[in-house]
Design a protein around this motif. Structure first.
Motif, PDB file in Angstrom:
ATOM      1  N   LEU D 183       0.851  -1.195   0.000  1.00  0.00           N
ATOM      2  CA  LEU D 183       0.000   0.000   0.000  1.00  0.00           C
ATOM      3  C   LEU D 183       0.889   1.249   0.000  1.00  0.00           C
ATOM      4  O   LEU D 183       0.731   2.153  -0.817  1.00  0.00           O
ATOM      5  CB  LEU D 183      -0.929  -0.003   1.212  1.00  0.00           C
ATOM      6  CG  LEU D 183      -1.611   1.327   1.569  1.00  0.00           C
ATOM      7  CD1 LEU D 183      -2.437   1.859   0.406  1.00  0.00           C
ATOM      8  CD2 LEU D 183      -2.497   1.176   2.804  1.00  0.00           C
ATOM      9  N   GLU D 184       1.861   1.244   0.918  1.00  0.00           N
ATOM     10  CA  GLU D 184       2.738   2.421   1.021  1.00  0.00           C
ATOM     11  C   GLU D 184       3.374   2.735  -0.333  1.00  0.00           C
ATOM     12  O   GLU D 184       3.414   3.887  -0.764  1.00  0.00           O
ATOM     13  CB  GLU D 184       3.835   2.156   2.048  1.00  0.00           C
ATOM     14  CG  GLU D 184       3.276   1.924   3.447  1.00  0.00           C
ATOM     15  CD  GLU D 184       3.944   2.819   4.487  1.00  0.00           C
ATOM     16  OE1 GLU D 184       4.041   4.047   4.204  1.00  0.00           O
ATOM     17  OE2 GLU D 184       4.358   2.307   5.535  1.00  0.00           O
ATOM     18  N   ALA D 193      -7.412   8.838  -3.355  1.00  0.00           N
ATOM     19  CA  ALA D 193      -8.146   7.925  -2.479  1.00  0.00           C
ATOM     20  C   ALA D 193      -7.491   6.565  -2.389  1.00  0.00           C
ATOM     21  O   ALA D 193      -6.891   6.090  -3.353  1.00  0.00           O
ATOM     22  CB  ALA D 193      -9.576   7.766  -2.976  1.00  0.00           C
ATOM     23  N   VAL D 194      -7.594   5.981  -1.211  1.00  0.00           N
ATOM     24  CA  VAL D 194      -7.246   4.582  -1.005  1.00  0.00           C
ATOM     25  C   VAL D 194      -8.565   3.842  -0.865  1.00  0.00           C
ATOM     26  O   VAL D 194      -9.416   4.238  -0.062  1.00  0.00           O
ATOM     27  CB  VAL D 194      -6.394   4.396   0.265  1.00  0.00           C
ATOM     28  CG1 VAL D 194      -6.190   2.919   0.563  1.00  0.00           C
ATOM     29  CG2 VAL D 194      -5.058   5.116   0.114  1.00  0.00           C
ATOM     30  N   VAL D 195      -8.733   2.822  -1.685  1.00  0.00           N
ATOM     31  CA  VAL D 195      -9.994   2.088  -1.682  1.00  0.00           C
ATOM     32  C   VAL D 195      -9.791   0.689  -1.127  1.00  0.00           C
ATOM     33  O   VAL D 195      -8.997  -0.089  -1.661  1.00  0.00           O
ATOM     34  CB  VAL D 195     -10.583   1.989  -3.103  1.00  0.00           C
ATOM     35  CG1 VAL D 195     -11.927   1.273  -3.068  1.00  0.00           C
ATOM     36  CG2 VAL D 195     -10.717   3.373  -3.732  1.00  0.00           C
ATOM     37  N   ILE D 196     -10.488   0.393  -0.035  1.00  0.00           N
ATOM     38  CA  ILE D 196     -10.414  -0.960   0.534  1.00  0.00           C
ATOM     39  C   ILE D 196     -11.841  -1.475   0.747  1.00  0.00           C
ATOM     40  O   ILE D 196     -12.804  -0.706   0.761  1.00  0.00           O
ATOM     41  CB  ILE D 196      -9.676  -0.987   1.886  1.00  0.00           C
ATOM     42  CG1 ILE D 196     -10.428  -0.113   2.904  1.00  0.00           C
ATOM     43  CG2 ILE D 196      -8.234  -0.517   1.713  1.00  0.00           C
ATOM     44  CD1 ILE D 196     -10.068  -0.390   4.345  1.00  0.00           C
ATOM     45  N   GLN D 197     -11.937  -2.771   0.909  1.00  0.00           N
ATOM     46  CA  GLN D 197     -13.216  -3.404   1.200  1.00  0.00           C
ATOM     47  C   GLN D 197     -13.071  -4.239   2.462  1.00  0.00           C
ATOM     48  O   GLN D 197     -12.062  -4.918   2.640  1.00  0.00           O
ATOM     49  CB  GLN D 197     -13.642  -4.301   0.035  1.00  0.00           C
ATOM     50  CG  GLN D 197     -14.918  -5.116   0.297  1.00  0.00           C
ATOM     51  CD  GLN D 197     -15.247  -6.061  -0.853  1.00  0.00           C
ATOM     52  OE1 GLN D 197     -15.012  -5.736  -2.018  1.00  0.00           O
ATOM     53  NE2 GLN D 197     -15.781  -7.230  -0.533  1.00  0.00           N
ATOM     54  N   LEU D 214      -2.434   5.583   7.248  1.00  0.00           N
ATOM     55  CA  LEU D 214      -1.481   5.683   6.132  1.00  0.00           C
ATOM     56  C   LEU D 214      -1.988   6.591   5.043  1.00  0.00           C
ATOM     57  O   LEU D 214      -1.269   7.442   4.529  1.00  0.00           O
ATOM     58  CB  LEU D 214      -1.217   4.283   5.565  1.00  0.00           C
ATOM     59  CG  LEU D 214      -0.411   3.335   6.450  1.00  0.00           C
ATOM     60  CD1 LEU D 214      -0.377   1.931   5.870  1.00  0.00           C
ATOM     61  CD2 LEU D 214       0.995   3.876   6.625  1.00  0.00           C
ATOM     62  N   ALA D 215      -3.259   6.439   4.693  1.00  0.00           N
ATOM     63  CA  ALA D 215      -3.844   7.245   3.617  1.00  0.00           C
ATOM     64  C   ALA D 215      -3.823   8.714   4.004  1.00  0.00           C
ATOM     65  O   ALA D 215      -3.278   9.564   3.289  1.00  0.00           O
ATOM     66  CB  ALA D 215      -5.264   6.778   3.335  1.00  0.00           C
ATOM     67  N   HIS D 216      -4.365   8.979   5.179  1.00  0.00           N
ATOM     68  CA  HIS D 216      -4.462  10.370   5.619  1.00  0.00           C
ATOM     69  C   HIS D 216      -3.082  11.007   5.736  1.00  0.00           C
ATOM     70  O   HIS D 216      -2.877  12.179   5.416  1.00  0.00           O
ATOM     71  CB  HIS D 216      -5.221  10.443   6.942  1.00  0.00           C
ATOM     72  CG  HIS D 216      -6.667  10.080   6.813  1.00  0.00           C
ATOM     73  ND1 HIS D 216      -7.429   9.587   7.847  1.00  0.00           N
ATOM     74  CD2 HIS D 216      -7.499  10.119   5.739  1.00  0.00           C
ATOM     75  CE1 HIS D 216      -8.654   9.339   7.431  1.00  0.00           C
ATOM     76  NE2 HIS D 216      -8.722   9.654   6.150  1.00  0.00           N
ATOM     77  N   ARG D 239     -15.507   4.304  10.935  1.00  0.00           N
ATOM     78  CA  ARG D 239     -15.475   5.707  11.345  1.00  0.00           C
ATOM     79  C   ARG D 239     -14.314   6.475  10.734  1.00  0.00           C
ATOM     80  O   ARG D 239     -14.394   7.666  10.487  1.00  0.00           O
ATOM     81  CB  ARG D 239     -15.369   5.804  12.869  1.00  0.00           C
ATOM     82  CG  ARG D 239     -16.609   5.343  13.588  1.00  0.00           C
ATOM     83  CD  ARG D 239     -16.768   6.009  14.947  1.00  0.00           C
ATOM     84  NE  ARG D 239     -17.943   5.450  15.630  1.00  0.00           N
ATOM     85  CZ  ARG D 239     -17.968   4.237  16.167  1.00  0.00           C
ATOM     86  NH1 ARG D 239     -16.879   3.470  16.113  1.00  0.00           N
ATOM     87  NH2 ARG D 239     -19.063   3.764  16.750  1.00  0.00           N
ATOM     88  N   ASP D 240     -13.211   5.757  10.486  1.00  0.00           N
ATOM     89  CA  ASP D 240     -12.004   6.447  10.000  1.00  0.00           C
ATOM     90  C   ASP D 240     -12.066   6.708   8.503  1.00  0.00           C
ATOM     91  O   ASP D 240     -11.211   7.378   7.960  1.00  0.00           O
ATOM     92  CB  ASP D 240     -10.775   5.597  10.330  1.00  0.00           C
ATOM     93  CG  ASP D 240     -10.844   5.076  11.754  1.00  0.00           C
ATOM     94  OD1 ASP D 240     -10.794   5.898  12.673  1.00  0.00           O
ATOM     95  OD2 ASP D 240     -11.038   3.844  11.931  1.00  0.00           O
TER      96      ASP D 240
END
Ligand code: PLP
Ligand code: PLP
Lengths: 425, 485, 485, 425
Positions: D183-184, D193-197, D214-216, D239-240
């Protein structure tokens, strides 16, 4: 809420009952189930019944196509979950629909008045007979053996303890219609009503006019019964009858193993005060608009108690609503075309088999089974997933090796050929 | 000056006949796959009708709209509290509707041979068992189509049973608080009605009764709890009195919603009774039916049950018609099967404990309302209430109509007859406290309105599509069908 | 002084959250037939939520009543005429709903292997065939979930096709009368929008167009009939112009209800188009969806259709994903299958002739209304109307609200944008003359009211549960969710 | 009517069309059929599909029980046959229901704002990504390979021509969760955007918190995707995340071969003006009563045209209504218990098989098939009328001999044992 009523446990709410009337155990009924399990259970039961692609049983219950609107409309909560329309101002939907129902039944039967429905045809008929006795002040009823056998049984049960004498008269072995000679013998000055069915149990159309004349000549009323409402789309209405009692199952009501159905009771204007059951009438509201309400309640049990025309209270309103939707959808042309299709189908199969009776028939007929027994034929049909006909000796010992077969718009040519084959024809 | 118009779609819908136009129709049939047949040839032209004068001619959308619009003129449980006393207007679970539409249950013919209907027979047998358990009885028939039909069936059995002992006797005792179907049914079974009065507590007086019962009395027909919502506390004693005289005890079980799980009539001398599945067991009223009125009996009455009976044989379930002492058939086929399916679904969803819990909630709701209203309306009898409570007010009919303006269906008006100005209120267990509070507030508000502005109440309802309906005019010159002018 | 109250059941229903009381619920699960698992153990306590703050807690009957009451606050086709222009609010046949609930269609999983889904594939193949026949096109994809989704799919195909020829080009021409989704879709496909104006007859001007089209134009997006209800009479010519420039013709087929059976875009130069099954093919709007927006294309565009494609192989129907030139997937799985089932049922019920007949009736109804209204309202363009007609009136918005008092749903207000004060009326073929006459009478009455009593009109509606709704306030300080105060 | 419009034949109504655009033939579509035949046709097609007692496929579409009220309510004509609620005064029913829907989605996801629905989860996700790009002004999107493969394909189709660079990052072969190192690498200053499920495509619960950090840290937003809505009843809400995109099919929506479903799009308050699709807001009517209406239309295509946040117009309102009914029926306690049952069922079967990944899982997991191939196992299950799982190499070539299995409250112990047997476990 418990505080408000001054109780600490729910059980306190019946603490005042004497111990001997309280149930101290717990009911032997399995714990509550989820929707999912309940649906599963009934699916499983349904799969244990033969619900095959073709069914040739008639005899008072018919397989006709049910237009989807019948369920769509009857499922509207406003119709499904309302009570008897006692409070007219918030029941105009139900009241208007019943008024339309009463009108359509009059139009179909040729009578002047129809009530809001009876339990079914088999209970409507005895009510009609008792109505005739109240009207004529006589105590005997003459019933054709061509009337549905179970209807006749119910007549017996209903009248047994009211000092009514029920006489049955014969059918003509050749035509399958009422034997007029036998009818004449059954008639006398005590006869309140002559009860016939047309198309009769054998599917044969009776000569109502002639029978009416004989009955009227003796001062008796003619009670006309029908079990196949579709026939009203094509057959001459029983204008000569005084009272009509019938079954509406064919109008968008599923066979559903025999109920709930809807009974019809209709009569000539002059007998309206003797008709049992609910009637909806037209009137006005305080601001002069047309409105409908239940009327002539003076005939009914909640007012007249033991002097009422009948004990009927709850009837079959929602079923009658479905029938009303059915009649509205098919309408003038549709009922005719539907009846003609039934006629054509039955005559297609009827033409391939030996028919017991020569009388004109609508969508049912008695077939002679010849070499094979009815049971054997049904067994053969079962193997190809077809439910066969009704062995007639079940109700008519004299009619051995005969099977009552019914064909409707749902009977495919292929399946009818299958039946003919099973007959070995 | 904001002038309103009467919106047409749901307000001014005409009758179907007034909507008709020649040639219209809402059906389509498959093509005929066999040769057409000339009706005149097949049936004789005299037997063929020419026309159905003035019959409906509308399109499919006309039909759907017509009835959808009509439906909006109805009040229903689905819209709110429906506190009709003695009618048990409880929530009708939709899962019951779903299972009743199971293909394998909807499309089976009553004359299908028993081996081809085992599922249907199993369902009926299971329901018979459950109802016997709930009532404390030994056998049940599911044939009667409604309560009144059950009453007739039951009284015919009383007669048959007594006849079997040599004397059917003459009359059946019925309390003055009874529902009209009771005496009417009794008459249809060939008995006279012996009216008995209830005492100042709204109950039957055992002593008075003991004095009246004699050889001529075939049975007593007790509604319990009675139509005042009061439990007949002396019922066991009354049963002993009747039995001592060789008479039977029939219970009208229309109010079984007050007893299921907490009191079983079969345990204290009731010989037979009917149930209203369309009340206690949540099957929908449908604007007046269909219903189902099973009759439950104790062993000695079992031989007299109507034909046919379900029996268990080696080869599975089957119908037994060979029962010489039976009163015979009370209807064609076996009962309102589709209604029975719904009732069994209700029993399964609740289970034994759930049924008891429902009963207790029904008692709670009724007594809660009674408490909220007692300070504003006069209770008819002070005896404890079970599942319903009866108040009295001179203007009961007007107050009922005014309730409509508040968005509620009225209570049962002027019944039972022994209470002058009766207001008979049965909320059932499926109402929430919120709904009950709103209802009580409405009734209390109306009590005040009646003081300050009687006119407002007496001319109600004011918010409905049609104003107060003139029922007298309807009866004076009955118009019972539409006809072309 | 007859004071009215606001009846509660259908009038004052609170929000579900306001109805909630702790502990209530309307569900029942089967008993767990396997060992329970501790969430914290299985998922790690950090992953387990503690609570769903303020979430609903109501009973089953609460839920049914809540939504039944809410439903009575809606207008619907089932209640009456719904003449929203460009929306084709025709009768939604109930048989479509019935077949969509066929068990074998409802419960199948999109990843079931093809041999286990032959019936579903056959239905889709049959519908593709029928839509190709109706549009005169060669291939159809059923994947798009709505019209706008179809537009995006189509324009992406235009790009792919041109790219395959070496140059995707820059812009797409869109008439000023077009629906807002057209330019929005074009942008999402990475194109610029070239606006073109329609002429005084409300049609596109072929000559003017010929002058503007050049190498930079990828395609033209024509709505036909356009949103004025006018058929683009020069469309064939326009197609030739575009093709001569190597550009394509995309047709927005939302108004196909005016053409089915009488005019096939594929026959006169349209290269690709979308359909709105939730308009022309009677699938219900459901208060805003679901829809379905199939795209039909001519042969040359076929290779670019989205993945996957249905194909017929020796072993039956199957999905083909091996299509190198495809634009790829526009959604997961294969489309709004349940909607496709309804649409095919509609096609089957009508048949080829029935579809044409429906179109002609739609034209008749629209032109009939136009005639009735022409003397009272100003028609926007004099060109002949197809399935809808557009009038203009300064007070179009107010008149629309006043129509509600007469029991009708308003027409489409102030669209198309090129008509100032547009009143866009589309009755559809399923309306009866009676209903159309009532509607015309209402509009005519309102025209008079507007003269004599403008206040009455401008403050409408007066008969609805809520008075005129303040939409400006809603946008000023948006409150988009309930929260505990 | 023809007279009124001045025509003699219906055909005259389009006589003004140039001949070359008129269709002179007749459509090659069989003549109109009756309800009866239409129902027959679809019954027959339905019978050609495997609709068996058990189905262990998940992968974005789940077999959950559908409470009957969902259909009962969605079948009310007032909901079924109304249009988008543009005319607020006669659409309060739909508007109120959507407002409740928006609220419930916020409560479940922990977001501040939710729209009225998107087409489905697979189209909601790309819309969320594009939303993030508008918000951040950046042009790259990093997507986890553990996001539903078809969703990722749709993202590609949607973004290909908007100059967006999509980068995929890997999962940890051991846990089945996002590989943070990978990811990094995928992150840089251009990442919008980082997209996860989560639960991800393998059914494994991701560590959203860590990924969000990490994204933020790189100024990118976190787009959180869910395909199994039932998980929200038990799992910590995202929430994050900044935007949540999901699929509601599990909430009373039938699998129906992949649609119609309902997509969710929810976000933090501050992003509301960038959210696509319809929003219902609370307001007052002229007499001061609470009322609802569509609002913030300035974001939408019919006002903004090419500058709109999206082209979406018609959404999935009726499906969202069914989901709302579902949420209301289960409520706070029910969603929890339902989720716990799903957890228990999956862990029962999961416990009997070799699982590919060690990460925590909800109601789906990847099983190693060992001796037999996934296809062979499914064949064996087919013989006992069970639809097996999804062979993972269809989407993940590296995952040979792996099958994705899903268990819900509808999976019976017996059937799960049957699956274990088929594995030869
Ligand atoms: C006490 C009582 N008994 C009998 C009946 C009659 O039942 P039904 O209407 O089903 O015939 C009713 C209901 O109307 C009732 O309330
Ligand atoms: C002319 C036109 N084009 C496109 C659309 C968009 O279709 P949908 O709402 O199904 O996305 C509509 C309907 O709203 C329309 O009327």
């Amino acid at each position: 809420m418990l505080d408000t009523v001054g109780a600490t446990h729910l059980e306190d709410l019946y603490a005042h009952l004497p111990p001997e009337v309280r149930f101290h155990g717990s009911l032997n009924i399995p714990a509550g189930k989820s929707e999912y399990e309940i649906i599963d259970y009934f699916r499983a039961r349904g799969a244990e019944n033969a619900n095959w692609h073709a069914n040739f049983l008639g005899a008072g219950v018919y397989h006709h196509y049910r237009p989807v609107l019948a369920d769509a409309i009857a499922s509207r909560g406003e119709f499904l979950t309302s009570y008897t329309p006692y409070q007219a101002e918030i029941s105009q939907g139900t009241l208007t629909a019943i008024f339309e129902f009463q009108t359509m039944i009059c139009q179909l039967t040729g009578m002047d008045v129809a009530n809001a429905s009876m339990y079914d045809g088999s209970t409507a008929m005895p009510e009609a007979a008792m109505m005739a006795m109240r009207i004529t002040g006589r105590d005997a009823v003459a019933v054709a053996r061509t009337v549905h056998p179970e209807y006749r049984e119910v007549l017996g049960t209903y009248t047994r303890h009211q000092g009514v004498r029920v006489r049955e008269f014969e059918y003509d072995a050749e035509t399958g219609q009422v034997d007029l000679a036998s009818l004449e013998q059954a008639l006398d000055e005590s006869t309140a009503a002559v009860v016939i069915q047309s198309p009769n149990f054998f599917g044969v159309v009776e000569n109502a006019k002639q029978i009416a004349e004989l009955a009227h000549a003796r001062g008796a009323l003619l009670v006309f019964v029908f079990t196949e409402a579709i026939s009203l789309g094509l057959l001459e209405p029983p204008r000569d009858a005084d009272i009509v009692a019938g079954e509406l199952q064919s109008f968008a009501i599923a066979p559903s193993y025999g109920g709930p159905f809807a009974g019809v009771l209709a009569c000539k204007e002059k007998y309206v005060r003797q008709i049992p059951g609910r009637l909806v009438g037209e009137t006005k509201d305080a601001s002069g608009h047309r409105a409908f309400c239940l009327t002539l309640a003076a005939r009914e049990q909640h007012i007249r108690r033991e002097k009422a025309t009948s004990n009927i209270c709850t009837n079959q309103a929602l079923i009658a609503l479905m029938a009303t939707v059915f009649m509205a959808l098919y309408g003038k042309r549709g009922l005719r075309e539907l009846a003609e299709q039934n006629l054509a189908k039955a005559h297609y199969l009827g033409g391939k088999l030996w028919r017991r009776f020569k009388g004109p028939y609508f969508n049912e007929f008695a077939a002679a089974t010849g070499v094979r027994s009815p049971q054997e034929i049904n067994r053969r049909l079962r193997d190809v997933k077809i439910v066969g006909g009704l062995p007639l000796d079940r109700f008519y010992p004299e009619l051995k090796n005969s099977m009552l077969l019914c064909c409707t718009e749902m009977s495919s040519r292929t399946d009818m050929d299958g039946v003919a084959e099973a007959f070995g024809a | 000056m904001i002038q309103k118009v009467r919106p047409h779609p749901s307000q001014n819908e005409p009758l179907l006949f007034e909507r008709s136009s020649p040639g219209k129709s809402g059906y389509q049939l498959p093509d005929l796959d066999v040769p057409a047949v000339d009706p005149a040839e097949a049936l004789g032209s005299a037997n063929v009708r020419r026309d159905i004068p003035d019959f409906v001619e509308v399109s499919e959308v006309d039909v759907l709209r017509h009835f959808t619009r009509l439906s909006t003129w109805n009040y229903a449980i689905d819209l709110g509290l429906y506190p009709l006393g003695s009618c048990t207007m409880k929530y009708n679970p939709r899962v019951n509707e779903a299972v009743a539409r199971t293909e394998g249950l909807m499309w089976i013919h009553p004359f299908q041979e028993d081996p081809l209907a085992q599922g249907a027979l199993a369902i009926m047998a299971e329901l018979e068992r459950a109802l016997a358990e709930i009532t404390g009885m030994d056998a049940v028939t599911l044939q009667p189509a409604a309560g009144a039909h059950g009453e007739l069936t039951g009284i015919l059995m009383v007669r048959a049973a007594l006849e079997a002992q040599g004397n059917p006797r003459k009359k059946i005792l019925i309390p003055d608080s009874a529902h009209g179907t009771n005496p009417a049914s009794v008459r249809m079974a060939g008995y006279e009605v012996g009216n008995i009065t209830s005492n100042e507590r709204g109950m039957l007086d055992a002593e008075a009764l003991a004095r009246t019962v004699d050889e001529s009395v075939a049975a007593i027909m007790i509604t319990n709890p009675n139509t005042l919502g009061v439990f007949e506390e002396r019922i066991a004693e009354i049963a002993r009195i009747m039995h001592a005289q060789g008479a039977l005890v029939y219970m009208d079980g229309a109010n079984m919603n007050a007893l299921a799980g907490i009191s079983r009539p079969g345990d204290y001398g009731v010989d037979l009774m009917h149930l209203n599945l369309h009340k206690t067991f949540s099957t929908p009223h449908g604007g007046g039916g269909p219903g189902s009125g099973p009759v439950a009996v104790k062993k000695p009455l079992e031989p007299f049950l109507p034909l046919p009976r379900i029996q268990r044989t080696a080869s599975g379930w089957s119908w037994n018609c060979d029962r010489p002492q039976s009163i015979g058939r009370v209807r064609a086929f076996y009962g309102n099967f589709g209604v029975l399916v719904r009732a069994l679904a209700y029993v399964m969803a609740h289970g034994g404990d759930g049924l008891k819990r429902a009963t207790l909630d029904a008692l709670l709701n009724a007594n809660y309302l009674r408490k909220l209203l007692e300070r504003h309306y006069q209770i008819a009898y002070h005896a404890p209430s079970m599942h319903e409570c009866v108040f009295r007010h001179q203007a009961t009919a007007a107050i009922a109509k005014r309730l409509i303006d508040y968005g509620f269906h009225p209570y049962t008006v002027s019944f039972p007859l022994i209470v002058h100005g009766a207001m008979m209120i049965e909320p059932t267990e499926t109402e929430s406290k919120q709904e009950l509070d709103l209802f009580a507030e409405a009734l209390i508000a109306i009590a005040n309105e009646f003081q300050e502005n009687p006119e407002l109440v007496s001319t109600a309802p004011h918010t409905t599509r049609v104003a107060k309906v003139d029922e007298v005019a309807a009866a004076r010159k009955p118009v019972l069908r539409w006809s072309r002018l």
